[in-house]
Design a protein around this motif. Structure first.
Motif, short mmCIF file in Angstrom:
data_model
loop_
_atom_site.label_atom_id
_atom_site.label_comp_id
_atom_site.label_asym_id
_atom_site.label_seq_id
_atom_site.Cartn_x
_atom_site.Cartn_y
_atom_site.Cartn_z
N LEU A 191 0.82 -1.21 0.00
CA LEU A 191 0.00 0.00 0.00
C LEU A 191 0.85 1.26 0.00
N VAL A 192 1.97 1.25 0.70
CA VAL A 192 2.85 2.42 0.69
C VAL A 192 3.32 2.71 -0.73
N VAL A 193 3.71 1.67 -1.47
CA VAL A 193 4.15 1.84 -2.86
C VAL A 193 2.99 2.35 -3.72
N LEU A 194 1.83 1.72 -3.60
CA LEU A 194 0.68 2.11 -4.41
C LEU A 194 0.25 3.55 -4.11
N ILE A 195 0.19 3.91 -2.83
CA ILE A 195 -0.28 5.25 -2.46
C ILE A 195 0.72 6.32 -2.86
N PHE A 196 2.01 6.08 -2.63
CA PHE A 196 2.98 7.10 -3.02
C PHE A 196 3.08 7.21 -4.54
N GLY A 197 2.91 6.11 -5.26
CA GLY A 197 2.86 6.17 -6.72
C GLY A 197 1.66 6.98 -7.18
N HIS A 198 0.52 6.75 -6.55
CA HIS A 198 -0.72 7.48 -6.85
C HIS A 198 -0.52 8.98 -6.59
N LEU A 199 0.04 9.32 -5.43
CA LEU A 199 0.26 10.73 -5.09
C LEU A 199 1.26 11.38 -6.03
N PHE A 200 2.32 10.65 -6.39
CA PHE A 200 3.33 11.22 -7.29
C PHE A 200 2.72 11.55 -8.64
N VAL A 201 1.99 10.59 -9.22
CA VAL A 201 1.40 10.81 -10.55
C VAL A 201 0.36 11.92 -10.51
N LEU A 226 -0.06 14.41 -8.16
CA LEU A 226 0.28 15.72 -7.61
C LEU A 226 1.64 16.26 -8.05
N VAL A 227 2.63 15.40 -8.21
CA VAL A 227 3.98 15.87 -8.48
C VAL A 227 4.27 15.89 -9.97
N ALA A 228 3.97 14.81 -10.67
CA ALA A 228 4.31 14.71 -12.09
C ALA A 228 3.48 15.65 -12.95
N GLY A 229 2.28 15.95 -12.54
CA GLY A 229 1.42 16.83 -13.32
C GLY A 229 1.54 18.27 -12.85
N GLU A 230 0.41 18.96 -12.91
CA GLU A 230 0.39 20.38 -12.52
C GLU A 230 -0.12 20.56 -11.09
N GLY A 231 -0.11 19.53 -10.31
CA GLY A 231 -0.56 19.64 -8.92
C GLY A 231 -2.05 19.40 -8.79
N VAL A 232 -2.56 19.72 -7.62
CA VAL A 232 -3.95 19.42 -7.30
C VAL A 232 -4.92 20.21 -8.18
N PHE A 240 -12.41 16.15 -13.68
CA PHE A 240 -13.10 15.05 -14.36
C PHE A 240 -12.29 14.53 -15.55
N GLY A 241 -11.75 15.45 -16.33
CA GLY A 241 -10.97 15.07 -17.51
C GLY A 241 -9.70 14.32 -17.15
N PHE A 242 -9.04 14.73 -16.05
CA PHE A 242 -7.83 14.05 -15.60
C PHE A 242 -8.14 12.60 -15.25
N VAL A 243 -9.21 12.39 -14.47
CA VAL A 243 -9.58 11.03 -14.08
C VAL A 243 -10.01 10.22 -15.30
N ALA A 244 -10.76 10.85 -16.20
CA ALA A 244 -11.19 10.15 -17.41
C ALA A 244 -9.99 9.71 -18.23
N GLY A 245 -9.00 10.60 -18.39
CA GLY A 245 -7.81 10.25 -19.15
C GLY A 245 -7.00 9.16 -18.47
N LYS A 246 -6.91 9.25 -17.15
CA LYS A 246 -6.14 8.25 -16.40
C LYS A 246 -6.80 6.88 -16.48
N TRP A 247 -8.11 6.83 -16.30
CA TRP A 247 -8.81 5.55 -16.32
C TRP A 247 -9.05 5.03 -17.73
N ALA A 248 -8.61 5.74 -18.74
CA ALA A 248 -8.66 5.20 -20.11
C ALA A 248 -7.60 4.12 -20.28
N SER A 249 -6.62 4.10 -19.38
CA SER A 249 -5.54 3.11 -19.43
C SER A 249 -5.85 1.94 -18.48
#
Length: 152
Positions: free
Chosen positions: A41-51, A53-59, A64-73
């Motif tokens: 869970l630590v790996v999954l949660i920190f990976g989730h937070l990184f993608v 909040l950190v890799a993108g433009e933040g919070v 809706f579009g971000f989640v839609a694009g993410k869940w397209a994969s």
């Protein structure tokens, strides 16, 4: 004078007909699962937070579009599904342990664990349905209600 029981002393078994004094290996497996799932869970949660909040433009970029694009994969669907299932199993097992430790009456313990398992099933089933049936562009919807990236 009030005597307080030694907290390190073994608890006497709860009275009742046919009650076992040991719980077998189930508690050992639960203990091992909690440690292993905690690490995963630590790996999954920190990976989730990184993608998110950190890799993108933040919070501010999470919408809706971000989640839609993410869940397209399928990768992110499985990632979020694993995070949901592991977190729910991990949390349910922890609360089950607390109920077993602190609920004195068998009826109370049964009711609390029944409610706990019901909540677990509802959240896991609904969460799984949302992850796998999410469609940001449902057919037949009015064009003014669809996100900008959907073709009407």
């Amino acid at each position: 004078m009030t005597l307080i029981a030694d907290p390190k002393a073994p608890r006497p078994p709860r009275p009742g007909p046919g009650r076992r004094t040991t719980r077998g290996n189930t508690e050992l497996y639960g203990w091992v699962f909690m440690r292993a799932s905690g690490v995963i869970l630590v790996v999954l949660i920190f990976g989730h937070l990184f993608v998110n909040l950190v890799a993108g433009e933040g919070v501010k970029a999470i919408d809706f579009g971000f989640v839609a694009g993410k869940w397209a994969s399928p990768f992110w669907q499985v990632w979020d599904l694993l995070m949901l299932w592991l977190a729910m199993i991990h949390g349910t097992n922890g609360v089950r342990t607390i109920v077993n430790d602190y609920a004195e009456k068998d009826t109370t313990r049964l009711v609390l664990k029944g409610l706990l398992y019901l909540a677990f099933v509802v959240v896991v089933v609904l969460g799984t349905l949302v992850i796998f049936t999410f469609d940001p562009c449902p057919s037949g919807s009015p064009a003014d209600l669809l996100p900008s990236f959907c073709t009407a």
